[in-house]
Design an enzyme around this catalytic site. Sequence first.
Site, PDB file in Angstrom:
ATOM      1  N   SER A   1       0.844  -1.189   0.000  1.00 44.81           N
ATOM      2  CA  SER A   1       0.000   0.000   0.000  1.00 44.81           C
ATOM      3  C   SER A   1       0.883   1.243   0.000  1.00 44.81           C
ATOM      4  O   SER A   1       1.890   1.305   0.708  1.00 44.81           O
ATOM      5  CB  SER A   1      -0.927   0.000   1.216  1.00 44.81           C
ATOM      6  OG  SER A   1      -1.857   1.067   1.099  1.00 44.81           O
ATOM      7  N   GLU A   2       0.489   2.227  -0.794  1.00 46.47           N
ATOM      8  CA  GLU A   2       1.320   3.408  -1.030  1.00 46.47           C
ATOM      9  C   GLU A   2       1.622   4.194   0.232  1.00 46.47           C
ATOM     10  O   GLU A   2       2.563   4.985   0.272  1.00 46.47           O
ATOM     11  CB  GLU A   2       0.650   4.321  -2.051  1.00 46.47           C
ATOM     12  CG  GLU A   2      -0.691   4.906  -1.559  1.00 46.47           C
ATOM     13  CD  GLU A   2      -1.443   5.647  -2.651  1.00 46.47           C
ATOM     14  OE1 GLU A   2      -1.236   5.336  -3.829  1.00 46.47           O
ATOM     15  OE2 GLU A   2      -2.238   6.534  -2.312  1.00 46.47           O
TER      16      GLU A   2
END
Lengths: 222, 222, 223, 223
Positions: free
Chosen positions: C50-51
């Site tokens: 996840s960023e």
Amino acid sequence: MIDKRVASLADAVAGIEDGATVLVGGFGASGVPVELVHALLDQGTTDLTVVTNNAGSGETDVAALLRERRVRRIVCSYPRSAGSVWFEERWRAGEVELELVPQGTLSERMRAAAAGLGGFFTPTGADSRLAEGKEVRVIGGRRHVFEEPLRGDVALVKAARADRWGNLVYRTAARNFGPTMAAAAELTVVQVDEFVELGELDPEVVVTPGIFVDRVVRVGAA
Amino acid sequence: MIDKRVASLADAVAGIEDGATVLVGGFGASGVPVELVHALLDQGTTDLTVVTNNAGSGETDVAALLRERRVRRIVCSYPRSAGSVWFEERWRAGEVELELVPQGTLSERMRAAAAGLGGFFTPTGADSRLAEGKEVRVIGGRRHVFEEPLRGDVALVKAARADRWGNLVYRTAARNFGPTMAAAAELTVVQVDEFVELGELDPEVVVTPGIFVDRVVRVGAA
Amino acid sequence: MSPGVRLEMRDVARRVARDVPDGAYVNLGIGLPTLVADCVGHDKEVVYHSENGILGMGPAPAPGEEDPELINAGKQPVTLVPGGAFFHHTDAFLMMRGGHIDVTVLGAFQVSETGDLANWATLDATHPPAVGGAMDLAVGAKRVLVLTTHTTRAGEPKLVPRCSYPLTAAGVVDRVYTDLAVLDVTPAGFCVREMVAGLTREDLQGATAAQLSFADDLGVLAP
Amino acid sequence: MSPGVRLEMRDVARRVARDVPDGAYVNLGIGLPTLVADCVGHDKEVVYHSENGILGMGPAPAPGEEDPELINAGKQPVTLVPGGAFFHHTDAFLMMRGGHIDVTVLGAFQVSETGDLANWATLDATHPPAVGGAMDLAVGAKRVLVLTTHTTRAGEPKLVPRCSYPLTAAGVVDRVYTDLAVLDVTPAGFCVREMVAGLTREDLQGATAAQLSFADDLGVLAP
């Protein structure tokens, strides 16, 4: 003797000037230094350039700064979200200027400032309208756009624990922009849940060394 | 099922080809993946470009590669040290090409490769002869030199502990180039003192996430 | 084409999941692509990125177990699996931009026959723009898969000779999964690998603005 | 000048230590500059940085207590003080290059009157070159102090109008501490702030290739 702990939120944001560029940590509602932003609001500081991933939601943090017309310009990757009412209102009325930056470029530009670089070439955005007006160079057969460092006068960061030297650790995904913003600003102000004694943080585990931190305030303190 | 653990040093370096660019971790004698370098030596791999901070000392690690004429080119910040006899011998005889890079630029160039950047401008070295032949640009009133990313075909890294996903933690200052080199190579091979179960490393404390790691070998194993 | 021939997008997500290799590091874009995680079989070990600084992202927590700081790119509560790790945003994007993510699955407004992707901005200038990590993922992932309906709600084709929407990145899309077909982006343009049952080549071409070619071993797109 | 007028370099290091502010983040170059740490009083809390990934570096360990991995930039065993931290090389140099180090103390072959520093390479081409972190520190630290003998062993001046040795960085040096004087680099060139007792202005100028000016409040350089 190094002691970066300050007694109150008002002390934490004291001296932040009108017109300052303020890096505000957080991603969505995770890792947002809400209390510091509200202290800045209470202090009356205005004409700000705010660098932040989202533009706030509802009536808190950056949304409150926008509502109170304290923000002249916002540098942001994703200002639009459920509840970003005040951003949309001010933006539509032309009362706030938006510089839209791809999220990774936003983070990398702050890191470049932290690292003393003069800028870098990245393929991110090079084919898009966000590269308009910027230098584009083909490197290794691929278009790259030149991006400049992005420095803050101030960074407002939320962490979990700090010692008096300002060493920080974070909690889960609340870490997000904190370490980079802390290193990219002239004055770094951090709110934490807890103070610990010097030497209590494992030196292998410190995420933001105190060299990047100027003031630390505990929130929820009496 | 992800299991990056390999059974032997020979397995760890298998397939590394002649002519490869190999990033070798370590600073002085700290954090040097000695056993991996010797496994590469034993395998007979030659015509290497070695990227490393120091050029080895005495008869071990990079010094041994130089002695055995396996190194065509070395990219290095400080090849000269007490005991760097084989480097000096091969360099004087014109048998090894030296690209001298300021230490921070060496590290930053590898990070740029890891981050997919096309290069960056830095003031480091811009006023020196190490900028000769490179693009120089004045940014903010200061001379900057353009530096290109530096990618490895292989990285050889030493860490303290790993799990089967290749998550790594290091020990004290032995961390040095490891995290950057691990991220900057096509194939990252790590030697560790100890394997731990998946989930045993605190997610807040993992220094090199397994995404950067391809093979892990335990040294001193029977 | 006959109504009902289109697959449910959840079934298309299942088809995408079959193409996610065991051991892959995967980033799923917000919206439809997040469906893919639910469809990846337990025979595979896939690590989700996840960023906002997570590797080893797990499913949504049980109600009441949410950690407000532990969220995904879509700002929904998630969990961490054993072997997961947290890191800061710049490192999270180094992974995305530096070619460390094996597979990303993204939504799209349009994909061109040369693999150009438009998925971040519409032509509606009254709406404030927002880009997030779309461009970083599109340029940086090793393999870019697009999961999208074949046409817009208004029936307009999304697979086009040239994007009319603002570009996210040029020449990046490898494969497109729609409710009608699976198509590879090749040097010769879109090549159909699989089609849903009950659809003719002419039907599919009719729903597509770009010129299609068809694989010799054309298969059936089934959930 | 009369023999014996020169200070011991250890005493000059003590003088440098007086200029290190309480609370400063300090990087000491290898060789002579490392003497400074021993001279900083216990009334100050100073955090020492090492390029190989240490903040809060402490003194040498007791014999037998050495950790072979815990070394300083000169590759000597060191310790870590409470509050110290380890980090990777790129972050260590981010601190040096990005203006986070308050004070660095470096050695020099030559310093020019415009603050150019030459401290990494001689003119001897038979010796392989080595640069290490010299350039990173010189360009990146907020304040660059040089600790050096006033002249070479052969008696040649090190403070010069223009460096003949290869440059490390241009216009970076703030102050020079020698065994004869303390000199600031000003827009008008070297300005002497302090001189050792028993030395005339003419003596000092005679040992210096660059033109000197003298501060109105010229002081005595004493250990």
